[in-house]
Design a protein around this motif. Structure first.
Motif, PDB file in Angstrom:
ATOM      1  N   ARG B 148       0.781  -1.315  -0.169  1.00  0.00           N
ATOM      2  CA  ARG B 148      -0.042   0.000  -0.033  1.00  0.00           C
ATOM      3  C   ARG B 148       0.789   1.253   0.108  1.00  0.00           C
ATOM      4  O   ARG B 148       0.709   2.375  -0.599  1.00  0.00           O
ATOM      5  CB  ARG B 148      -0.884  -0.023   1.304  1.00  0.00           C
ATOM      6  N   SER B 175      -6.472  -7.328   1.686  1.00  0.00           N
ATOM      7  CA  SER B 175      -5.707  -6.312   0.773  1.00  0.00           C
ATOM      8  C   SER B 175      -5.938  -6.507  -0.786  1.00  0.00           C
ATOM      9  O   SER B 175      -5.831  -5.445  -1.245  1.00  0.00           O
ATOM     10  CB  SER B 175      -4.331  -6.807   1.020  1.00  0.00           C
ATOM     11  N   PHE B 178      -9.126  -4.645  -1.341  1.00  0.00           N
ATOM     12  CA  PHE B 178      -8.835  -3.241  -1.327  1.00  0.00           C
ATOM     13  C   PHE B 178      -8.037  -2.823  -2.525  1.00  0.00           C
ATOM     14  O   PHE B 178      -8.350  -1.515  -3.001  1.00  0.00           O
ATOM     15  CB  PHE B 178      -7.961  -2.782  -0.043  1.00  0.00           C
ATOM     16  N   THR B 182      -9.128   0.144  -5.232  1.00  0.00           N
ATOM     17  CA  THR B 182      -8.129   1.214  -5.477  1.00  0.00           C
ATOM     18  C   THR B 182      -7.993   1.308  -6.976  1.00  0.00           C
ATOM     19  O   THR B 182      -7.915   2.582  -7.087  1.00  0.00           O
ATOM     20  CB  THR B 182      -6.803   1.131  -4.797  1.00  0.00           C
TER      21      THR B 182
END
Ligand SMILES: Nc1ncnc2c1ncn2[C@@H]1O[C@H](COP(=O)(O)OP(=O)(O)O)[C@@H](O)[C@H]1O
Ligand SMILES: [Mg+2]
Lengths: 258, 328
Positions: B148, B175, B178, B182
């Motif tokens: 990230r 993750s 996510f 994103t």
């Protein structure tokens, strides 16, 4: 200020930040511990036990400054480069910065040279403390000293760049052992070049070591003792500077762009 | 020369790492359109990372050209680097720096002012859930956090094109989700994304277009949907029907094959006894009236329809069909 100059300065500021804020002690230990022992043992202990003359310290000091300058510059490019290219890959983010790749290599050398000059300068007060006769600064040619320090350290940093980029990472410790020891002991460090007159073949051998010219340059600017001719010093440092910068940047490009 | 809307143009790209070695990339052509998510899908060693490397100025091509926003990657690398950001497969965070310093120094390399870079760094750390750990040395970061942080770093200079090399390999499901969100969010904001993966589900879900790469060549390039139609029998219908009891014992399988195989537009009908008086019928063929015709035929044969679905190969099947079953 053009954009690439700004990027160059930002890369420098990262290195300076890390030196000053993150690892000042590490830097000083790495740069000064070995010279400190050389100064103490050769400049203080040996004269005290009668194994060397008291005046030996005067000859030793320029040699130790040269040693500190060359080794600090060399190690401060070679070691980080090997680590950053092969293990942490940290250098990738800098290679992707909007600047021509050779400048990233040049920047590494500049910072290493700067660290080396600081370390070499610190040898002067240390010498004053350790050497039995202290140090005598009456005959110092400061301008010449600065020139030797600047070009000597830039040359040594380029030697480090060559080592760090041309040698295989797995072999770097062997290469260090193979190169550093001869470099230290054939570099007119512990003896003035002039005094090798009676050991002619060895005197000739030392001329192939770039450090010889840096040591003699330091001797020439710090003392009034006999030294290698100034013209030869300039030529020696000049040739080594051009050669190793060309080789170093070439090696860096090869490593940086697959 | 840049064609409007095509932000990356790759033509005849070749790369051989060693003079006598094999070609890692063996002559590929494709373009990436502005604002899309473009995927390079392929098994290990296919040449994905090498292709990304050339597009991002880190690998020197041995043939062909790559233009990024009209700038040649070998002749104008600095112009290219200004426009792109890269999230590599392995962490390359600066371990001598804290998380926030990784972001601020990166922005400084791109000429951002002190205040601007600090504000942007804090904003991105917030967005990626790293604000609490902003001052940690990155050596203490977990894999997901490092990932990230690398994306946050990439976004610091607001690149037009973001390259991600196997961004979700080795991430935990949270993750990964996510990261998918994103990436979709970035596309909404107008960033072009180029990513590599060997995960079909990921390519299918994220990419507008996918190039399937194998042995350094592109063997297919299309939308995920377009790629599915590459399977030989990818189009058609599948019906599950239930038959009423019949007094006379007849071979229903053969009978149904005849009935459905004779429908207009059907090239082939496969009928399988599903047990319990049920049959599974696969009709291969094309045509918009196929579902209606199949439904009518079901009624005429006195059968009840249990299930009707369109046949579509999974991307995984396409992938194996195109690249073979050999392990790399
Ligand atoms: N730096 C390199 N030097 C030599 N060969 C390489 C290098 N990088 C990749 N290769 C080779 O090129 C081929 C393609 O590799 P790569 O682009 O990393 O594939 P992928 O990312 O699709 O797994 C492989 O055979 C790999 O071994
Ligand atoms: Mg790869």
């Amino acid at each position: 200020m053009t954009a690439q100059v700004r990027t160059f300065l930002a890369l420098c500021s990262r290195d300076l930040w890390v030196t000053v804020r993150r690892e000042p002690a590490g830097f000083l230990i790495q740069a000064l511990l070995q010279p400190l022992f050389f100064l103490f043992v050769f400049g203080r202990v040996l004269p005290d036990i009668g194994a060397a003359q008291g005046s030996y310290g005067t000859q030793l000091l320029p040699g130790i400054m040269s040693l500190t300058l060359v080794l600090t510059a060399l190690q401060n490019t070679a070691l980080p480069l090997v680590i950053e290219f092969s293990f942490t890959r940290e250098i990738e983010d800098r290679l992707l910065a909007p600047i021509a790749v050779p400048w990233v290599g040049a920047q590494k050398m500049l910072i290493a040279a700067l660290r080396a000059i600081v370390a070499a300068a610190l040898i002067l007060p240390l010498g004053a403390l350790i050497l039995p006769g202290g140090i005598d600064l009456h005959h110092v040619a400061w301008g010449a000293l600065l020139l030797v320090a600047v070009f000597g350290s830039l040359t040594a940093a380029a030697m480090g760049l060559v080592l760090g980029t041309v040698v295989q990472p797995a072999r770097i410790s062997i290469m260090f052992a193979l190169i550093l020891t001869p470099l230290i002991f054939t570099g007119a460090t512990f003896y003035p070049w002039h005094a090798l007159e009676r050991l002619r073949w060895f005197q000739v051998v030392t001329l192939f070591n770039p450090m010889t010219y840096v040591s003699e340059g330091m001797r020439a600017s710090l003392t009034t003792a006999a030294h290698l001719g100034s013209g030869w010093i300039v030529l020696g440092i000049g040739v080594a500077f051009v050669l190793f910068w060309a080789l170093g940047l070439w090696g860096f490009m090869r490593r940086a762009v697959a | 020369m840049s064609v409007a809307g095509e932000i990356v143009q790759v033509s005849g790209l070749r790369k051989r790492y060693r003079a006598e070695g094999p070609e890692a990339v063996a002559g590929i052509d494709f373009t990436v359109r502005e604002g899309e998510i473009f995927g390079l899908l392929g098994p290990n060693g296919a040449g994905k990372t090498t292709t990304i490397g050339v597009m991002t100025t880190r690998v020197k091509p041995t043939g062909g050209t790559v233009l990024v926003d009209g700038h040649d990657v070998t002749r104008e690398p600095v112009e290219v680097k200004r426009r792109i950001a890269v999230v590599p497969q392995l962490s390359n965070l600066d371990r001598s720096l804290s998380a926030i310093e990784n972001l601020t120094f990166h922005a400084a390399y791109f000429g951002a002012g002190r205040r601007e870079r600090r504000e942007r760094a804090l904003e991105l750390l917030d967005r990626f859930g790293l604000r609490e750990r902003a001052k940690d040395q990155v050596g203490r970061y977990s894999g997901g956090m490092a990932q990230r942080l690398m994306i946050a770093r990439a976004l610091m200079h607001q690149p037009r094109i973001l390259f991600l090399d196997e961004p979700t390999t080795g991430l935990d499901p949270q993750s990964r989700l996510f990261l998918w969100e994103t990436m979709l969010d970035l596309r909404t904001r107008g960033t072009t994304l180029v990513l590599t993966t060997h995960d079909m589900a990921e390519a299918d879900r994220l990419c507008d277009r996918i190039a399937i790469v194998d042995h350094g060549s592109i063997i297919a390039l299309d939308t995920p949907r377009g790629l599915r139609t590459l399977l030989p029998a990818a189009r058609g219908l599948e019906l599950l029907v239930e038959g009423a009891e019949t007094a006379v014992a007849v071979d229903r399988t053969a009978e149904l094959t005849d009935v459905f195989g004779g429908l207009p537009g059907v090239e082939k009908a496969d009928v399988a006894d599903a047990g319990d008086e049920r049959w599974r019928i696969r009709l291969y063929g094309e045509g918009d009236d196929l579902p209606a015709a199949a439904l009518a035929a079901t009624g005429r044969a006195g059968l009840a329809l249990i299930e009707l679905r369109r046949l579509e190969g999974s991307l995984e099947e396409v992938f194996v069909h195109l690249t073979g079953r050999d392990m790399r």
